[in-house]
Design an enzyme around this catalytic site. Sequence first.
Site, PDB file in Angstrom:
ATOM      1  N   ASP A  69       4.436 -18.435   8.249  1.00  0.00           N
ATOM      2  CA  ASP A  69       5.881 -18.000   8.296  1.00  0.00           C
ATOM      3  C   ASP A  69       6.455 -17.341   7.038  1.00  0.00           C
ATOM      4  OD1 ASP A  69       8.016 -17.143  10.121  1.00  0.00           O
ATOM      5  OD2 ASP A  69       9.410 -18.604   9.151  1.00  0.00           O
ATOM      6  N   SER A  70       7.077 -16.139   6.857  1.00  0.00           N
ATOM      7  CA  SER A  70       7.304 -15.647   5.472  1.00  0.00           C
ATOM      8  C   SER A  70       8.629 -15.087   5.611  1.00  0.00           C
ATOM      9  CB  SER A  70       6.216 -15.061   5.062  1.00  0.00           C
ATOM     10  OG  SER A  70       6.065 -13.832   5.842  1.00  0.00           O
ATOM     11  N   HIS A 178       3.271 -14.260  -2.739  1.00  0.00           N
ATOM     12  CA  HIS A 178       3.484 -15.808  -1.876  1.00  0.00           C
ATOM     13  C   HIS A 178       2.404 -15.850  -1.070  1.00  0.00           C
ATOM     14  CE1 HIS A 178       4.938 -12.017  -0.052  1.00  0.00           C
ATOM     15  NE2 HIS A 178       5.366 -12.767   1.221  1.00  0.00           N
ATOM     16  N   ARG A 179       2.187 -14.800  -0.102  1.00  0.00           N
ATOM     17  CA  ARG A 179       0.988 -14.972   0.878  1.00  0.00           C
ATOM     18  C   ARG A 179      -0.308 -15.481   0.179  1.00  0.00           C
ATOM     19  NH1 ARG A 179       2.020 -11.265   3.502  1.00  0.00           N
ATOM     20  NH2 ARG A 179       3.572 -11.996   4.571  1.00  0.00           N
TER      21      ARG A 179
HETATM   22  P1  IMP Z   1       6.660 -13.122  10.035  1.00  0.00           P
HETATM   23  O1  IMP Z   1       5.493 -12.135  10.078  1.00  0.00           O
HETATM   24  O2  IMP Z   1       7.498 -14.036  10.996  1.00  0.00           O
HETATM   25  O3  IMP Z   1       6.430 -14.072   8.699  1.00  0.00           O
HETATM   26  O4  IMP Z   1       7.838 -12.152   9.322  1.00  0.00           O
HETATM   27  C1  IMP Z   1       8.008 -12.159   7.867  1.00  0.00           C
HETATM   28  C2  IMP Z   1       8.952 -10.957   7.470  1.00  0.00           C
HETATM   29  O5  IMP Z   1       9.387 -11.188   6.233  1.00  0.00           O
HETATM   30  C3  IMP Z   1       8.354  -9.556   7.739  1.00  0.00           C
HETATM   31  O6  IMP Z   1       8.541  -8.941   8.854  1.00  0.00           O
HETATM   32  C4  IMP Z   1       8.933  -8.975   6.642  1.00  0.00           C
HETATM   33  O7  IMP Z   1      10.040  -8.185   6.864  1.00  0.00           O
HETATM   34  C5  IMP Z   1       9.187 -10.004   5.530  1.00  0.00           C
HETATM   35  N1  IMP Z   1       7.924 -10.100   4.733  1.00  0.00           N
HETATM   36  C6  IMP Z   1       7.073 -11.210   4.628  1.00  0.00           C
HETATM   37  N2  IMP Z   1       6.311 -10.829   3.455  1.00  0.00           N
HETATM   38  C7  IMP Z   1       6.482  -9.728   3.161  1.00  0.00           C
HETATM   39  C8  IMP Z   1       5.736  -9.230   2.227  1.00  0.00           C
HETATM   40  O8  IMP Z   1       4.794  -9.359   1.775  1.00  0.00           O
HETATM   41  N3  IMP Z   1       6.314  -7.755   2.021  1.00  0.00           N
HETATM   42  C9  IMP Z   1       7.186  -7.382   2.560  1.00  0.00           C
HETATM   43  N4  IMP Z   1       7.882  -8.201   3.374  1.00  0.00           N
HETATM   44  C10 IMP Z   1       7.653  -9.080   3.762  1.00  0.00           C
END
Ligand code: IMP
Length: 197
Positions: A69-70, A178-179
């Site tokens: 989650d990010s 971060h990822r």
């Molecule tokens: P997840 O897939 O539920 O972790 O959603 C993460 C959301 O955070 C994404 O839809 C993006 O809006 C934002 N996000 C996370 N990582 C990135 C990145 O590397 N670049 C840009 N936006 C990110």
Amino acid sequence: MKLVLASKNPKKLGELQEILSGLGVEVLSETEAGVDVEVEETGSTFEENALLKARAVMQASGLPSVADDSGLCVDALGGAPGVYSARYGGPDLDDAGRYRLLLENMRGQLDRRCRFVSAICCCFPNGDKIEARGECAGTLAYAPRGTEGFGYDPVFFLPEEKKTFAQLTAEEKNAISHRGRALAAFCQRLKEYQENK
Ligand code: IMP
């Protein structure tokens, strides 16, 4: 070892397969594992949401499962959009709509510090758990720049590179993102876990 990725995103699957191939780990999609799990991301932290997703898929598949989650946390907004990054501004906005709203909410704000955060959680059927977190600090740009990447990349500015994430190649971004950092830490912990079994 077989590991199920709790995600419907084929890009994440390819990325994890590549990183873990050297460890002799076979990464399966939910479809390949014969499960289709919808998890409500009700946690208030990235770690909680990653755990909710990984645990649900592990329980459905009976196999070790990994989830991430990010999101983007802006200091001057008390950490928003944070766990709501993907849903910021409601369901009608696209990526550009979301970062424009963020720029609007930060208009006139001089403290532009922000960070991307990624939390990874892997749940094993025997109750074991491996967690990893990666962060990348930057500043919120005043206007979007660049065309690479996705999400908030065009407004995430790296002062030391003098570029936004959207001005980096995928390889350059993975090396510092971060990822990328969370995945590297996870890979190391999974290796140690396998060695100690
Ligand atoms: P997840 O897939 O539920 O972790 O959603 C993460 C959301 O955070 C994404 O839809 C993006 O809006 C934002 N996000 C996370 N990582 C990135 C990145 O590397 N670049 C840009 N936006 C990110």
